[in-house]
Design a protein around this motif. Structure first.
Motif, short mmCIF file in Angstrom:
data_model
loop_
_atom_site.label_atom_id
_atom_site.label_comp_id
_atom_site.label_asym_id
_atom_site.label_seq_id
_atom_site.Cartn_x
_atom_site.Cartn_y
_atom_site.Cartn_z
N SER A 245 57.52 77.75 71.92
CA SER A 245 56.11 77.60 71.89
C SER A 245 55.72 78.13 70.44
O SER A 245 55.98 79.24 70.12
N PHE A 246 54.77 77.25 69.67
CA PHE A 246 54.39 77.65 68.41
C PHE A 246 52.72 77.49 68.43
O PHE A 246 52.20 77.68 67.33
N ALA A 247 52.48 77.97 69.88
CA ALA A 247 50.92 77.98 69.99
C ALA A 247 50.21 78.96 69.31
O ALA A 247 50.94 80.01 69.07
N PRO A 248 49.24 78.98 68.84
CA PRO A 248 48.29 80.09 68.14
C PRO A 248 48.33 81.35 68.84
O PRO A 248 48.57 82.34 68.66
N SER A 307 42.10 74.50 66.05
CA SER A 307 41.97 74.37 67.53
C SER A 307 41.34 75.64 67.97
O SER A 307 40.86 76.80 67.51
N VAL A 308 40.83 75.56 69.44
CA VAL A 308 40.16 76.29 70.23
C VAL A 308 40.85 77.68 70.26
O VAL A 308 40.42 78.87 70.17
N ALA A 309 42.12 77.51 70.41
CA ALA A 309 43.03 78.67 70.61
C ALA A 309 43.24 79.46 69.30
O ALA A 309 43.53 80.62 69.22
N SER A 310 43.05 78.65 68.24
CA SER A 310 43.17 79.33 66.95
C SER A 310 42.33 80.54 66.75
O SER A 310 42.83 81.62 66.02
N TYR A 311 40.98 80.39 67.57
CA TYR A 311 40.03 81.74 67.26
C TYR A 311 40.27 82.78 68.49
O TYR A 311 39.53 83.73 68.13
N LEU A 312 41.19 82.49 69.20
CA LEU A 312 41.89 83.61 70.04
C LEU A 312 42.76 84.64 69.06
O LEU A 312 42.95 85.70 69.57
N ARG A 313 43.39 83.77 68.18
CA ARG A 313 44.11 84.66 67.23
C ARG A 313 43.53 85.26 66.14
O ARG A 313 44.03 86.49 65.64
#
Length: 459
Positions: A245-248, A307-313
């Motif tokens: 997985s390369f997800a944020p 992405s929305v997930a970017s801002y969790l990182r």
């Protein structure tokens, strides 16, 4: 790419593709994967049997423009310039990039340019955008060398949500490599066979997290290489009972995966980031490039952390660099100046844009960085004061501004930025913004765990 509307160019492409087909067939290749990255940051593909490569080279492969408005979950939105079932484009493989996939026997790969049915440039092709910015840089006699760092998570295939780490040992620990004693050599061997020069490989901080650095090349080549490396990692991982997985963010609350961009700027054979007489050792033009990037970094975030997930990182004190600042070797600054020596000789410096993650389209990232750099190269802009500590530890009145903290905030800033807006062009800008706003709506009301679960295996 060259104009395929020119009959002579088409004839040359077909002839060269026939030579490639013969070589690929000798290498037991049967299928060629033709990939592009959409505005959601997902790698999409069409394939052709190897003996159809000359036809694809000369006439392209049909695809719908609706892919420009796919979201990360494969739902579809619509913008002013794209959406709906009507229309067609042609995918043209970059024949200079065609190569066998070592980790997928029987397969070859090529990135594509997307053109109209008439063989004209398609204004929403992200790879063409990066090519256009590189061509403008060449006209201005400024060159760029780029490379993406790649961080990823390996989970044990078949475990619950594949969330059992494939390398659970200590952060940066040798025991992780012991756990992956067969996997790592297989990966490096596959990349070497594909002509990808690897500079470093190591375990990262989070459980199951790894990082790989490749050598720099031209901007479009760096984005192509990034795509090839990620797909090679996926294939080798699966062959070893793992899933990549390369997800944020892979686990809510944990350190996420970055895709930092390293780059340097060159003119007349000299690196603009070294050899200057100012306090930072930068040339005047090099300093102005970096100052422009710092100034436009909040707008850039829409493309680099999209992405929305970017801002969790992108949160403080996780080495995700969420502050609008720069610093020499400061890994919590969004722009890090990398310096050092090799023996008695100064090592060519590069800058690292750290607010980039795996949900970004690499062609949009390199194209946007070049657009901003070209706006700054001769602007005479000075850098703001260097941040020499963790920005989060500074008193609030001295702390640099936070980068945007949501997709919507970043997209608003992107649409207001005249340099990036002009570089992208209205069709690409509007379509990209439409997709990212639709994704914000998609996850409205979702908690962190739900966002992570929905995006963990999409990138």
């Amino acid at each position: 790419m060259e104009s395929v509307a020119d009959p002579d160019q088409r004839t040359r492409r077909i002839a060269y593709a026939k030579e490639l087909t013969a070589r690929l067939t000798e290498d037991n290749v049967r299928v060629v994967a033709l990939t592009w990255i959409d505005n959601a940051g997902v790698t999409r593909v069409k394939t052709v049997p190897v003996d159809r490569l000359p036809d694809a080279a000369g006439w392209g492969v049909g695809m719908s423009p609706v892919f420009d408005v796919f979201l990360v979950d494969d739902s579809i939105t619509a913008g002013r310039h794209a959406g709906g079932p009507v229309g067609d484009l042609r995918l043209y493989p970059d024949l200079q990039r065609v190569g066998s996939l070592s980790a997928q026997p029987g397969w070859a790969w090529a990135p594509v340019d997307r053109l109209t049915q008439e063989g004209e440039p398609y204004p929403m092709c992200q790879r063409s955008f990066a090519q256009r910015m590189a061509a403008i840089a060449a006209e201005r006699e400024v060159g760029f060398r780029c490379a993406f760092e790649i961080e990823w998570y390996v989970g044990v295939l078949g475990s619950e949500n594949d969330m059992e780490p494939g390398a659970p040992g200590p952060a940066y620990g040798m025991s992780r490599l012991t756990d992956l004693a067969d996997y790592v050599p297989a990966l490096l061997s596959a990349l070497d066979a594909q002509g990808v020069p690897v500079e470093q490989f190591h375990p990262e901080y989070a459980p199951g997290q790894l990082e790989l650095s490749v050598a720099p090349t031209d901007p479009v080549g760096a984005a192509d290489r990034y795509v090839l490396v990620r797909e090679t990692i996926r294939a080798v991982s699966r062959a070893h009972g793992l899933r990549a997985s390369f997800a944020p963010v892979v686990e809510a609350g944990a350190v996420g995966n970055g895709a930092h961009l390293h780059f340097s700027a060159w003119a007349q054979g000299k690196n603009l980031f070294v050899g200057g007489y100012g306090p930072h050792g930068l040339t005047d033009r090099g300093e102005s490039i970096l100052a422009e990037l710092v100034a436009r970094m909040p707008a850039l975030c829409a493309l680099t952390a999209p992405s929305v997930a970017s801002y969790l990182r992108l949160v403080p004190q996780q080495w995700a660099a969420p502050y609008q600042c720069w610093g020499r070797e400061n890994r919590e600054a969004a722009l890090r100046l990398v310096t050092g020596t090799r023996g008695s000789e100064p090592r060519a410096a590069n800058a690292e844009l750290k607010c980039v993650d795996g949900s970004a389209n690499p062609y949009l990232v390199v194209g946007a960085v070049l657009a901003v750099a070209l706006a700054g190269v001769d602007a005479g802009r000075p850098l703001p004061p260097e941040v020499t500590v963790d920005p989060a530890t500074l008193p609030e009145e001295r702390r640099p501004p936070r980068l945007p903290q949501s997709v919507l905030a970043a997209v608003d800033l992107l649409e207001e930025d005249e340099v990036l807006g002009e570089a992208l062009g209205a069709p690409l800008l509007d379509t990209f913004a439409t997709v990212r706003r639709a994704e914000a709506d998609l996850f409205a009301g979702a908690d962190e765990e739900e966002v992570v679960a929905a995006t963990r295996w999409r990138y």
